[in-house]
Design an enzyme around this catalytic site. Structure first.
Site, mmCIF file in Angstrom:
data_model
loop_
_atom_site.group_PDB
_atom_site.id
_atom_site.type_symbol
_atom_site.label_atom_id
_atom_site.label_comp_id
_atom_site.label_asym_id
_atom_site.label_seq_id
_atom_site.Cartn_x
_atom_site.Cartn_y
_atom_site.Cartn_z
ATOM 1 N N HIS A 273 -60.647 0.611 54.708
ATOM 2 C CA HIS A 273 -61.262 1.741 54.013
ATOM 3 C C HIS A 273 -62.791 1.606 54.010
ATOM 4 C CE1 HIS A 273 -61.294 4.951 50.848
ATOM 5 N NE2 HIS A 273 -62.439 4.352 50.547
ATOM 6 N N GLU A 274 -63.262 0.460 53.561
ATOM 7 C CA GLU A 274 -64.719 0.277 53.503
ATOM 8 C C GLU A 274 -65.299 0.222 54.917
ATOM 9 O OE1 GLU A 274 -66.057 0.814 50.708
ATOM 10 O OE2 GLU A 274 -64.163 0.672 49.592
ATOM 11 N N HIS A 277 -66.139 3.700 55.893
ATOM 12 C CA HIS A 277 -67.418 4.097 55.294
ATOM 13 C C HIS A 277 -68.578 3.458 56.070
ATOM 14 C CE1 HIS A 277 -66.167 6.244 51.712
ATOM 15 N NE2 HIS A 277 -65.421 5.259 51.275
ATOM 16 N N GLU A 303 -65.940 10.074 52.456
ATOM 17 C CA GLU A 303 -64.571 9.656 52.161
ATOM 18 C C GLU A 303 -63.635 9.992 53.330
ATOM 19 O OE1 GLU A 303 -64.212 7.738 49.713
ATOM 20 O OE2 GLU A 303 -62.042 7.589 49.480
HETATM 21 ZN ZN ZN Z 1 -64.039 5.397 49.649
#
Ligand code: ZN
Length: 523
Positions: A273-274, A277, A303
């Site tokens: 997830h990170e 980003h 996101e």
């Molecule tokens: Zn996030």
């Protein structure tokens, strides 16, 4: 040597960014390595840097400089600027003016009041959550709502105060548009959830038993980040209580995760997830550093990058066809008896739960809709604040069929409102909708993408996102960016197709023909 006004603008913006990025380094340190005794001193360091940056940005010199090309009151470009400047330069001015205007509109006395209340409210909220005591937090929530209405009045809006707050996180998005998107999303989502819950398929999470050694989990997460194209020469992976990504420059973008030896997924999906980003921040155009052209356009788009990698890729079968045999070599004893299909089913298990951050892909958005409706109605005064827990619990029952037994697992679970972050929640679901739209398009445009994934080659997707999303910074507003890439305005269609196909396959639910044909996303 005298600088031209354009050079002066870029130099000033860059110097302000240096201050903000220095503050970001201090914040990163605060969350990772700072000794606890330094918290008071660190707060002062940060406050000074932020104040100086703010003062420089809203200075009369900046206003005078911007007036070279535009009307500082309205942001309207002069006729000459509109004719002579190219599109990136016009976007740079449009976005700089937007920031300038918003910063100018909030009186510093108001900002101080808000900051003071937020720091107090966050403290009280943490205590209220710990002791399950909503009445303790209630007066602070009331004050914050009043302050946010005041903020909306300063910022200005056309239809509702909520618009002004939402615009902070997702520029250009409105309450009406979010309501429309969510109204189209909710009924099919709830139907799909009912079908899943009625299915005889019941993945059994107890087949995946730890402990899973922390250092091995981190090594595996690191390996996946490398495969995604995250550049460790310009980044780091560290541990923090809550995973986050921070950027000081496209050449220094850092991610964190957390490790639980009894949960194989927390560290890994934190990394992916990170990592999503971080690829966005590493992919911003370095030559425009300091200006909005090297900044992310919105939280929803940000996101979308994390959710695309985490869910569309990281929870997909082709991905695990490559990575599962490798994960088994990290944890041979724990995983030798678990097949790929079993592992995939457990990872994607749908189960209504009380806590948003632990929710599966299908129920997650119902948590967000609930929060959106509540914060919207709170700001309108349509829900008395003291009745919030009861309304929350009722909506949980309506949407998810479960009811919190205590407020710490209900209305007190998220930090957002205590931070004054009203209008933030919708960006999570917008991120999911954008992610599915972008991924569907990427799957169409990347030749043999499925083949790449099953061989662990994720770089074509990174390159595609670099080219279509990252490199534009804030040149195109989120809506326009999505429209340019996919040919459509933001819509729940691709996300619903994605979910219906994925969970239909997994839970043995017949897939309606309108969903099975169009989707080119590998399940
Ligand atoms: Zn996030």
């Amino acid at each position: 040597m005298t600088l031209t006004p354009w050079e002066r603008l870029k130099t000033t913006l860059r110097d302000i960014h240096h201050l903000k990025d220095a503050a970001a380094v201090l914040s990163w340190d605060q969350e990772t390595y700072m000794p606890p005794g330094a918290s008071h001193a660190r707060a002062e360091h940060l406050a000074t840097l932020q104040t100086v940056a703010h003062r420089q940005f809203v200075s009369p010199e900046m206003e005078e400089l911007l007036a070279t090309w535009l009307d500082p009151e309205t942001g309207q470009l002069s006729r000459e600027a509109a004719h002579t400047l190219d599109a990136p330069a016009q976007a740079l001015l449009r976005e700089t003016w937007r920031d300038f205007h918003r910063a100018k509109k909030l009186p510093s006395s108001f900002v101080t009041r808000l900051e003071r209340e937020v720091s107090l409210a966050q403290h009280v909220w943490a205590e209220a959550k710990r002791t399950n005591d909503f009445p303790l937090f209630l007066p602070h929530l009331r004050t914050l709502i009043a302050l946010k209405l005041e903020e909306a009045a300063y910022l200005g809006y056309r239809d509702s105060p909520y618009d002004a707050l939402l615009d902070t996180y997702e520029p250009g998005m409105t309450e009406a548009e979010v309501s429309r998107l969510f109204a189209a999303l909710r009924p099919p989502l709830m139907t799909l959830l009912e079908q899943v819950l009625a299915s005889p398929v019941r993945p059994d999470p107890s087949i995946i038993v730890g402990p899973f050694e922390a250092s091995k989990q981190l090594a595996f997460g690191r390996m996946v980040l490398e495969c995604m194209g995250y550049d460790f020469r310009c980044g780091r992976l560290d541990l923090s209580a809550h995973p986050f990504t921070t950027s000081f420059h496209p050449t220094d973008v850092r991610v964190t995760t957390r490790v639980d030896e009894h949960d194989l997924f927390s560290c890994l999906f934190g990394c992916i997830h990170e990592g999503g980003h971080a690829l966005y921040d590493q992919g911003l155009p370095v030559e425009h550093y300091g200006t909005p052209l090297a900044e992310p356009i919105s939280l929803g788009i940000h996101e979308s990058q994390s959710r695309l990698w985490e869910n569309c890729v990281g929870r997909s079968r082709p991905f695990w066809r490559h990575f599962y045999p490798r994960l088994q070599t990290y944890f041979p004893d724990q995983l030798k008896a678990v097949s790929l299909d079993e592992f995939y089913a457990v990872m994607n298990r749908v189960c209504p739960s009380l806590i948003r951050v632990e929710a599966d892909e299908l129920t997650y958005n119902l948590h967000i809709m609930l929060r959106f409706e509540l914060e919207r109605d709170l700001l309108k005064g349509e829900i008395p604040v003291e009745e919030l827990p009861a309304v929350w619990n009722q909506k949980m029952d309506d949407y998810l069929g479960i009811r919190p037994q205590k407020d710490s697992e209900g209305v007190l679970q998220d930090v957002h409102w205590s931070m004054g972050a009203f209008g933030y929640f919708p960006t999570y679901t917008l991120g999911n909708l954008y992610a599915a739209m972008l991924y569907e398009q990427a799957c169409r445009e990347i030749p043999d993408w499925n083949e790449h994934v099953v061989h662990g080659d994720l770089l074509p997707l990174k390159a595609w996102l670099n080219r279509h999303v990252h490199r534009w910074g804030r040149q195109y507003p989120a809506h326009d960016l999505i429209q340019r890439i996919t040919g459509q305005s933001p819509t729940p269609g691709p996300f619903l197709r994605y979910l219906t196909k994925k969970f239909g396959d997994l839970y043995g639910i017949p897939i309606p023909s309108e969903f099975s044909q169009e989707s080119s996303i590998p399940a």
